[in-house]
Design an enzyme around this catalytic site. Structure first.
Site, short mmCIF file in Angstrom:
data_model
loop_
_atom_site.label_atom_id
_atom_site.label_comp_id
_atom_site.label_asym_id
_atom_site.label_seq_id
_atom_site.Cartn_x
_atom_site.Cartn_y
_atom_site.Cartn_z
CG HIS A 165 -5.68 -6.23 -0.05
ND1 HIS A 165 -6.87 -6.29 0.63
CD2 HIS A 165 -5.80 -7.11 -1.09
CE1 HIS A 165 -7.67 -7.14 0.04
NE2 HIS A 165 -7.05 -7.65 -1.03
CG ASN B 254 -3.79 -2.31 6.70
OD1 ASN B 254 -3.68 -1.92 5.53
ND2 ASN B 254 -4.73 -3.16 7.08
CD GLU C 261 -8.98 -9.40 -3.53
OE1 GLU C 261 -7.84 -9.74 -3.18
OE2 GLU C 261 -9.86 -9.04 -2.72
CE1 TYR D 92 -9.57 -2.89 0.04
CE2 TYR D 92 -8.72 -0.94 -1.04
CZ TYR D 92 -8.52 -2.06 -0.26
OH TYR D 92 -7.27 -2.36 0.22
CE LYS E 44 -4.02 -2.15 2.22
NZ LYS E 44 -5.09 -1.98 3.23
P1 CMP Z 1 -7.65 -4.42 3.47
O1 CMP Z 1 -7.21 -5.83 3.72
O2 CMP Z 1 -6.99 -3.72 2.33
O3 CMP Z 1 -9.24 -4.40 3.23
C1 CMP Z 1 -10.04 -3.28 3.55
C2 CMP Z 1 -9.26 -2.22 4.26
O4 CMP Z 1 -10.02 -1.23 4.92
C3 CMP Z 1 -8.44 -2.84 5.36
O5 CMP Z 1 -7.38 -3.58 4.80
C4 CMP Z 1 -8.04 -1.62 6.18
O6 CMP Z 1 -6.80 -1.08 5.80
C5 CMP Z 1 -9.12 -0.59 5.82
N1 CMP Z 1 -9.82 -0.08 6.99
C6 CMP Z 1 -9.86 1.22 7.35
N2 CMP Z 1 -10.59 1.37 8.45
C7 CMP Z 1 -11.05 0.15 8.81
C8 CMP Z 1 -11.86 -0.34 9.88
N3 CMP Z 1 -12.36 0.46 10.81
N4 CMP Z 1 -12.11 -1.67 9.93
C9 CMP Z 1 -11.61 -2.51 8.98
N5 CMP Z 1 -10.83 -2.10 7.95
C10 CMP Z 1 -10.55 -0.78 7.87
#
Ligand code: CMP
Length: 140
Positions: A117, A114, A128, A51, A11
């Protein structure tokens, strides 16, 4: 255990901090092989489509803003039980909950920023992978 594929995104928080190599090293050390990789800057349309499953969530808008805030590296990873192997090395979505030695514990800044993904099922991995890669771009 069968050799399967999963989809990964490094990311914008990680590309901004020059962590593409560090993250990839952890993936490789976990037994995953990078069989396709490209650095892209997602359009808003691409991020919202990717998403779409989260579009009713309160964080959807900010998540898409973040994902287009800088370049990402999209990858196809191959290995035994690749989806689970990748999720294990990524660690929990929220880095505050992630186990020691995981990518998110090591590198993630927040639940949004984070670092990585990873697909959550083999079915979603196929969807995906197809979203970002043509078959001929994947070289196993
Ligand atoms: P990802 O695995 O990319 O899939 C959805 C993303 O939403 C997740 O990782 C997080 O980085 C992001 N995200 C942001 N806020 C939240 C939240 N409150 N709960 C879960 N995912 C979140």
């Amino acid at each position: 255990m069968a050799v399967t594929r999963t989809f990964s995104i490094i990311k914008p928080d990680a590309t901004r901090r020059n962590l593409t190599g560090g993250v990839t090293k952890m993936l490789e050390e976990a037994g995953l092989r990078v069989v396709a990789s490209k650095r892209i800057h997602m359009t808003r349309e691409q991020a919202e489509g990717f998403y779409a499953v989260h579009k009713e969530r309160p964080f959807f808008g900010e998540l898409c803003d973040f994902m287009i805030s800088g370049p990402v590296v999209v990858q196809v990873l191959e290995g035994e039980d690749a989806v689970k192997r990748n999720r294990d090395v990524m660690g929990a979505t929220n880095p505050a909950d992630a186990a020691e030695g995981t990518i998110r514990k090591t590198y993630a800044e927040s639940i949004e920023a984070n670092t990585v993904h990873g697909s959550d099922s083999e079915e979603n991995a196929k969807i995906e992978i197809d979203y970002f890669f043509k078959p001929e771009e994947i070289v196993g």
